[in-house]
Enzyme design. Structure first.
Site, PDB file in Angstrom:
ATOM      1  N   LYS A 138       1.130  -1.287  -0.252  1.00 11.89           N
ATOM      2  CA  LYS A 138      -0.170  -0.025  -0.200  1.00 11.89           C
ATOM      3  C   LYS A 138       1.153   1.547   0.125  1.00 11.89           C
ATOM      4  O   LYS A 138       0.680   2.342  -0.759  1.00 11.89           O
ATOM      5  CB  LYS A 138      -1.197   0.171   1.082  1.00 11.89           C
ATOM      6  N   LYS A 184      -4.816  -9.860  -7.035  1.00  8.87           N
ATOM      7  CA  LYS A 184      -6.245 -10.206  -6.576  1.00  8.87           C
ATOM      8  C   LYS A 184      -7.210  -9.283  -6.817  1.00  8.87           C
ATOM      9  O   LYS A 184      -6.672  -7.812  -6.988  1.00  8.87           O
ATOM     10  CB  LYS A 184      -5.362  -9.808  -4.890  1.00  8.87           C
ATOM     11  N   LYS A 222     -10.272  -3.497  -4.468  1.00  2.00           N
ATOM     12  CA  LYS A 222     -11.795  -2.159  -4.553  1.00  2.00           C
ATOM     13  C   LYS A 222     -10.381  -0.963  -5.220  1.00  2.00           C
ATOM     14  O   LYS A 222     -10.753   0.003  -5.158  1.00  2.00           O
ATOM     15  CB  LYS A 222     -11.349  -1.803  -2.898  1.00  2.00           C
TER      16      LYS A 222
HETATM   17  P1  TYM Z   1     -10.948  -5.535   3.404  1.00  2.00           P
HETATM   18  O1  TYM Z   1     -11.840  -4.584   3.495  1.00  2.00           O
HETATM   19  O2  TYM Z   1      -9.584  -4.818   2.643  1.00  2.00           O
HETATM   20  O3  TYM Z   1     -11.474  -6.736   3.070  1.00  2.00           O
HETATM   21  C1  TYM Z   1     -12.922  -6.977   3.484  1.00  2.00           C
HETATM   22  C2  TYM Z   1     -12.681  -8.360   3.589  1.00  2.00           C
HETATM   23  O4  TYM Z   1     -12.905  -8.769   2.471  1.00  2.00           O
HETATM   24  C3  TYM Z   1     -11.437 -10.598   2.349  1.00  2.00           C
HETATM   25  N1  TYM Z   1     -10.813 -10.136   1.090  1.00  2.00           N
HETATM   26  C4  TYM Z   1     -10.620 -11.293  -0.261  1.00  2.00           C
HETATM   27  N2  TYM Z   1     -11.133 -12.307  -0.319  1.00  2.00           N
HETATM   28  C5  TYM Z   1     -11.326 -12.874  -1.247  1.00  2.00           C
HETATM   29  N3  TYM Z   1     -10.642 -12.108  -2.269  1.00  2.00           N
HETATM   30  C6  TYM Z   1     -10.404 -11.284  -2.288  1.00  2.00           C
HETATM   31  N4  TYM Z   1      -9.695 -10.427  -3.637  1.00  2.00           N
HETATM   32  C7  TYM Z   1     -11.407 -10.423  -1.348  1.00  2.00           C
HETATM   33  N5  TYM Z   1     -10.235  -9.173  -1.461  1.00  2.00           N
HETATM   34  C8  TYM Z   1     -10.553  -8.526  -0.039  1.00  2.00           C
HETATM   35  C9  TYM Z   1     -10.796  -9.559   3.122  1.00  2.00           C
HETATM   36  O5  TYM Z   1      -9.792 -10.676   3.642  1.00  2.00           O
HETATM   37  C10 TYM Z   1     -11.688  -9.124   4.098  1.00  2.00           C
HETATM   38  O6  TYM Z   1     -11.360 -10.579   5.694  1.00  2.00           O
HETATM   39  N6  TYM Z   1      -7.863  -5.492   7.750  1.00  2.00           N
HETATM   40  C11 TYM Z   1      -8.799  -5.956   7.142  1.00  2.00           C
HETATM   41  C12 TYM Z   1     -10.390  -4.785   7.743  1.00  2.00           C
HETATM   42  C13 TYM Z   1     -10.277  -5.353   9.406  1.00  2.00           C
HETATM   43  C14 TYM Z   1     -10.225  -6.955   9.954  1.00  2.00           C
HETATM   44  C15 TYM Z   1     -10.206  -6.186  10.857  1.00  2.00           C
HETATM   45  C16 TYM Z   1     -10.705  -8.021   9.204  1.00  2.00           C
HETATM   46  C17 TYM Z   1      -9.833  -4.863   9.842  1.00  2.00           C
HETATM   47  N7  TYM Z   1      -9.814  -5.082  11.291  1.00  2.00           N
HETATM   48  C18 TYM Z   1     -10.102  -7.078  12.302  1.00  2.00           C
HETATM   49  C19 TYM Z   1     -10.740  -9.039  10.598  1.00  2.00           C
HETATM   50  C20 TYM Z   1     -10.313  -8.452  11.907  1.00  2.00           C
HETATM   51  C21 TYM Z   1      -9.277  -5.110   5.648  1.00  2.00           C
HETATM   52  O7  TYM Z   1      -8.749  -4.308   5.359  1.00  2.00           O
HETATM   53  O8  TYM Z   1     -10.052  -5.637   4.907  1.00  2.00           O
END
Ligand code: TYM
Length: 345
Positions: free
Chosen positions: A115, A207, A210
């Site tokens: 990032k 991947k 967003k």
């Molecule tokens: P974020 O917002 O990027 O994504 C949310 C969830 O979606 C999953 N994900 C995917 N799964 C499969 N294929 C993909 N291409 C894909 N892109 C995203 C992510 O693995 C995630 O589960 N840091 C985290 C948010 C967070 C969090 C937490 C998660 C903050 N605190 C505590 C678990 C526990 C994040 O940026 O997710």
């Protein structure tokens, strides 16, 4: 005193373009876990602001993720849905974890490197310490299970390291305060199913994300039926027909990705999907996939629109969820302060 055996926590960032990867890799898992666990699902707005967000857009995106949770089948009455900034204990415990985690641990985080890219010196301090806030999100509820996609695996390993270091740094005081097994559980990542890493529709080695500049790389939860069908039709494939077995997908990232998406949406095994569509041309499979995606995502899209038309209702759900989350987090913060020698009332 022991910790609860069955508490799930997970979060999604309100940074726009919620996509099929988020849905299949995380949100559908959140829905399934409601049966057997007490679940806490959080719209992590404090994580979102580690990169600059337009205030109005952030608020709208926070409501949109909430709507996606509910439209996908999460019950905000039986379980908890809220936005992170409403529960101040997250930021408070994150500071404490800033003092527990080591620079070397955070320096190894690949997501920060990706990032921040070449502009490392210009990245916010929050982006660097992001995983400590994630650890705080989970441990402030002493959650035991965390459903996520593959990309969050390293952050969850760090969460376990932080929990372990806290437990050992304060072992004596933890015992004196009447906790025998170490205060924080070591939370288990739940990275399961066919869709733990959904790839871009334009490039089977990247991947689905967003932030990909091409909207054709992903299916957004807000896409209408025609857009979904068009994106599936335009998805990159190769000239070979679909194989009948998984081995035949080796080295064919784009094809494998579409098969995984199909299996996850249909809730079928990969082998089973290949047994049906193997040997055929991509065009037929893509048509079936487009129909399936529209059937599954259409009603969610409609329900999200309906919910987003009443922001006041969404805000009430978030406020109510935050009050219930605070009730769980507050005594845990009190314990943490007692354990660490931080005076409190
Ligand atoms: P974020 O917002 O990027 O994504 C949310 C969830 O979606 C999953 N994900 C995917 N799964 C499969 N294929 C993909 N291409 C894909 N892109 C995203 C992510 O693995 C995630 O589960 N840091 C985290 C948010 C967070 C969090 C937490 C998660 C903050 N605190 C505590 C678990 C526990 C994040 O940026 O997710």
């Amino acid at each position: 005193m022991t910790y609860p055996q069955n508490r799930v926590f997970s979060g999604v960032q309100p940074t726009g373009n919620l996509h099929l990867g988020n849905y299949l890799g995380a949100i559908t898992r959140f829905v399934d876990l409601q049966q057997d666990f007490e679940c806490i699902y959080c719209v992590v707005d404090l994580h979102a602001i580690t990169t600059w967000q337009d205030p109005e857009v952030l608020a709208a995106n926070t409501r949109e993720v909430t709507a996606a949770f509910i439209a996908s089948g999460i019950d905000p009455e039986k379980h908890i849905i809220f936005n992170q900034s409403r529960v101040t204990a997250h930021a408070e415990l994150a500071w404490i974890f800033n003092c527990v985690a080591r620079m070397g641990w955070l320096n190894r985080m690949t997501q920060f490197k990706e990032k921040a890219g070449k502009h490392r010196e210009n990245a916010s301090v929050g982006l660097f310490s992001y995983p400590n806030l994630m650890a705080a999100d989970i441990l402030v509820y002493r959650a035991t299970h965390v459903p996520v996609g593959e990309d969050q695996k390293q952050h969850l390993e760090l969460t376990r390291d932080i929990a372990q270091k806290f437990n050992s740094d304060y072992a004596g005081s933890i015992q004196k305060n009447g906790f025998e097994e170490g205060y924080f559980p070591l939370p288990e990542p739940l990275i399961q199913g066919a869709a733990t890493r959904i790839m871009s529709l334009r490039d089977g080695s990247a991947k689905m994300s967003k932030s990909d500049p091409s909207d054709y790389s992903r299916i957004n939860l807000t896409d209408d039926a025609d857009t979904i069908a068009l994106k599936v039709r335009k998805a990159r494939t190769d000239p070979e027909p679909l194989p009948s077995e998984m081995d035949g997908l080796e080295g064919r990232g784009e094809a494998e990705n579409l098969v995984r998406i199909f299996a996850a949406l249909a809730d079928r095994q990969l082998d089973d999907v290949l047994a049906e569509y193997g040997g055929g041309q991509f065009s037929g499979f893509k048509q079936a996939l487009a129909d399936l995606a529209v059937t599954k995502l259409g009603p969610i899209n409609d329900e999200m629109k309906r919910l987003c038309a009443d922001p006041g209702h969404i805000d009430k759900i978030l406020s109510n969820g935050a009050a219930r989350a605070t009730e769980i987090a507050a005594p845990i913060m009190t314990d943490v302060k007692s354990i660490m020698g931080l005076l409190h009332d």
